[in-house]
Design an enzyme around this catalytic site. Structure first.
Site, PDB file in Angstrom:
ATOM      1  N   GLY A   1      -4.688  11.445  -0.485  1.00 33.59           N
ATOM      2  CA  GLY A   1      -3.537  11.790  -1.303  1.00 33.59           C
ATOM      3  C   GLY A   1      -3.122  10.595  -2.136  1.00 33.59           C
TER       4      GLY A   1
ATOM      5  N   GLY B   1       0.337   7.745  -6.772  1.00 37.99           N
ATOM      6  CA  GLY B   1       0.661   6.939  -7.945  1.00 37.99           C
ATOM      7  C   GLY B   1       1.282   5.609  -7.557  1.00 37.99           C
ATOM      8  N   GLY B   2       1.266   5.274  -6.270  1.00 33.73           N
ATOM      9  CA  GLY B   2       1.797   4.011  -5.782  1.00 33.73           C
ATOM     10  C   GLY B   2       0.699   3.053  -5.370  1.00 33.73           C
ATOM     11  N   VAL B   3       1.105   1.829  -5.037  1.00 36.52           N
ATOM     12  CA  VAL B   3       0.148   0.780  -4.704  1.00 36.52           C
ATOM     13  C   VAL B   3      -0.545   1.045  -3.365  1.00 36.52           C
ATOM     14  CG1 VAL B   3       1.923  -0.673  -3.639  1.00 36.52           C
ATOM     15  CG2 VAL B   3      -0.175  -1.725  -4.499  1.00 36.52           C
ATOM     16  N   ASP B   4       0.151   1.653  -2.415  1.00 33.81           N
ATOM     17  CA  ASP B   4      -0.414   1.818  -1.078  1.00 33.81           C
ATOM     18  C   ASP B   4      -1.595   2.780  -1.052  1.00 33.81           C
ATOM     19  OD1 ASP B   4       1.500   0.052  -0.003  1.00 33.81           O
ATOM     20  OD2 ASP B   4       2.959   1.672   0.157  1.00 33.81           O
ATOM     21  N   SER B   5      -1.411   3.977  -1.598  1.00 33.15           N
ATOM     22  CA  SER B   5      -2.507   4.955  -1.572  1.00 33.15           C
ATOM     23  C   SER B   5      -3.675   4.503  -2.454  1.00 33.15           C
ATOM     24  CB  SER B   5      -2.016   6.336  -1.994  1.00 33.15           C
ATOM     25  OG  SER B   5      -1.421   6.316  -3.273  1.00 33.15           O
TER      26      SER B   5
ATOM     27  N   CYS C   1       8.184  17.118   4.759  1.00 29.46           N
ATOM     28  CA  CYS C   1       7.248  17.139   3.635  1.00 29.46           C
ATOM     29  C   CYS C   1       5.845  16.796   4.127  1.00 29.46           C
ATOM     30  CB  CYS C   1       7.692  16.150   2.559  1.00 29.46           C
ATOM     31  SG  CYS C   1       6.553  16.045   1.161  1.00 29.46           S
TER      32      CYS C   1
ATOM     33  N   GLY D   1      -1.659   6.727   2.266  1.00 28.70           N
ATOM     34  CA  GLY D   1      -1.302   5.310   2.270  1.00 28.70           C
ATOM     35  C   GLY D   1      -0.173   4.988   3.219  1.00 28.70           C
TER      36      GLY D   1
ATOM     37  N   CYS E   1      12.421  11.645  -3.034  1.00 30.42           N
ATOM     38  CA  CYS E   1      11.757  11.685  -4.343  1.00 30.42           C
ATOM     39  C   CYS E   1      12.406  12.680  -5.302  1.00 30.42           C
ATOM     40  CB  CYS E   1      10.278  11.999  -4.172  1.00 30.42           C
ATOM     41  SG  CYS E   1       9.930  13.668  -3.529  1.00 30.42           S
TER      42      CYS E   1
END
Length: 365
Positions: free
Chosen positions: A10, A13-17, A109, A133, A207
Site C-alpha cells: 500500500g 504517498g508518504g516516506v514510510d511506504s 480503517c 509502511g 486524514c
C-alpha cells in the site's frame, strides 16, 4: 532459479511506504504498488485546497506515490474505495461521537479498508503477500506457537496498536519491512534513493479532517442535525459549574478547555447523553481501575488466561500498564488494571500485549 515471491504494498504517498518498497526489493521480492483512493470527492477537494500534500490518499499524495513507484521501478495501480471508506470509517466516526464516545478511526480503517483491500486485490492478482509502511513487526512467538504482530525497533514510532483489530488470519499474509528500522534511518534511506518524499512531513492523524476541526466536521454532517445541543457542565453531585456547547467537544479525562472556575483542576469523568451533561471531578475521581470491553479480537489460538498479567494500552499514545482480563460471554471481557488510569474512554481501543507481542484488541465500553 526459483520464481520471486510477489508483494502488493500500500503506497500512501508518504516516506514510510515508499522506503518500504526499497527494503522489499532488497529482500528479493517482486513488488507491486497499490494506492487506495479513500477520500470522498468533497473531502478530497478540501484537502487539496489546504494541506493536501500532508494528507494521505489525497490527489497530491497519489501523484507522489506514482512518482516514487516510477523511481523505484515498480508498477503502480490506484483503486477507488471512497464509498466503503465513508460507510465504514467516516460514518462510524461521526456516529460514535454523537453517542458520546471517542472513536479511533485509524484502527478500523486498517481493518475494514487498507488491509482488506490489499488482500482482496493481492488474491485477484495472484500475489503472495501484502505490505505497508507501518512501524511494527511480525515475529514467531515460541510461547504462543505462531507468528504474531510485535513491537518495532523504534519504540517512539510503535504503530502495533493500530493493528490490534486485524483478523488473526491476516498475519501470515503480511510483511512489515520497517520493523527493524528507526524513522531517522527510513528518511536517510529515502534521501539516498532520491525519493521526493524523503523530507515530507508526517501526515496528520485523521486524514479526512484536514484542518483538525473534529467538531466542525461532525456538525456539518446531516446526521448531526438537531443532535448537538448546549448543556450543563456539572459535578457528580449535580453542582452546575458552567455550560458546554455540545458533548462532541469533550472526551473522558479532558482537563483543558473546560472554561470553568474551580479551586482545584477538574477532569471530565462522564459524558451523560440522557441529561446532555459533561460531568467533571477532581483527579482522583477521574481515575478508573475496572471497566469492560467488547468485540474482542484475539490473535493467539490460546484463549485469554484469567489471572494472567498482560500489558495494555488504553489509547494509542498512552503508556503501557499492567492488567488482568476475565473473558465474558458475547465477545466481552472485564478488565482490571493494577494501577488506576485517567482517560479510560468509551469507544477507544484497548490493545493487549505480552512482552513484545501484540495479542489483540477490543473496544472500551
Amino acid at each position: 532459479m526459483s520464481e520471486r515471491k510477489k508483494v502488493l504494498i500500500g503506497l500512501s504517498g508518504g516516506v514510510d511506504s515508499a522506503t518500504a518498497v526499497h527494503f522489499l526489493n532488497a529482500s528479493g521480492y517482486e513488488v507491486i504498488g497499490l494506492t487506495l483512493k479513500m477520500l470522498p470527492d468533497a473531502i478530497e477537494k478540501a484537502c487539496s485546497a489546504g494541506e493536501g500534500f500532508r494528507v494521505c490518499c489525497s490527489k497530491e499524495a497519489v501523484m507522489e506515490a506514482r512518482i516514487c513507484a516510477m523511481k523505484l521501478g515498480i508498477p503502480h495501480y490506484v483503486i477507488n474505495c471512497s464509498g466503503d471508506f465513508k460507510d465504514k470509517v467516516i460514518d462510524y466516526f461521526i456516529e460514535d461521537y454523537l453517542e458520546a464516545k471517542t472513536p479511533n478511526p485509524c484502527v478500523f480503517c486498517n481493518k475494514h479498508i487498507k488491509f482488506k483491500y490489499l488482500l482482496k486485490y493481492a488474491s485477484m492478482m495472484g500475489i503472495d503477500y501484502v505490505s505497508t509502511g507501518h512501524y511494527a513487526d511480525i515475529k514467531y512467538s515460541g510461547k504462543y506457537g505462531m507468528k504474531l504482530f510485535s513491537k518495532p525497533a523504534d519504540a517512539d514510532r510503535d504503530q502495533s496498536y493500530m493493528l490490534s483489530m486485524l483478523p488473526r488470519e491476516y498475519i501470515d499474509k503480511i510483511i512489515l519491512p520497517l520493523g527493524p528500522y528507526a524513522k531517522s534511518e527510513t528518511r536517510a534511506y529515502a534521501e539516498k534513493l532520491g525519493l521526493i518524499v524523503a523530507n515530507k512531513p508526517d501526515s496528520q492523524e485523521i486524514c479526512f479532517i484536514p484542518d483538525g476541526d473534529y467538531a466542525g466536521f461532525i456538525m456539518a454532517d446531516e446526521k448531526s442535525r438537531g443532535k448537538i445541543k448546549p448543556g450543563n457542565i456539572a459535578t457528580a453531585d449535580n453542582k452546575i459549574l458552567g455550560r458546554h456547547n455540545g458533548l462532541i467537544n469533550y472526551t473522558i479525562g479532558q482537563r483543558k478547555g473546560l472554561n470553568i472556575a474551580h479551586k482545584t483542576p477538574l477532569y471530565v469523568i462522564k459524558l451523560d447523553r440522557e441529561r446532555n451533561e459533561v460531568v467533571v471531578a477532581e483527579a482522583e475521581a477521574a481515575e478508573k481501575k475496572e471497566f469492560f470491553v467488547k468485540g474482542i479480537n484475539w490473535h493467539p489460538e490460546a484463549p485469554i488466561t484469567p489471572g494472567y498479567v498482560y500489558a495494555v494500552k488504553i489509547r494509542y499514545k498512552h503508556r503501557e500498564t499492567e492488567a488482568e482480563l476475565t473473558p465474558l460471554d458475547g465477545g466481552r471481557a472485564a478488565v482490571k488494571l493494577h494501577k488506576p488510569e485517567r482517560g479510560v474512554t468509551p469507544g477507544q481501543i484497548l490493545a493487549v500485549y505480552d512482552g513484545e507481542f501484540l495479542l489483540g484488541g477490543a473496544v472500551i465500553e
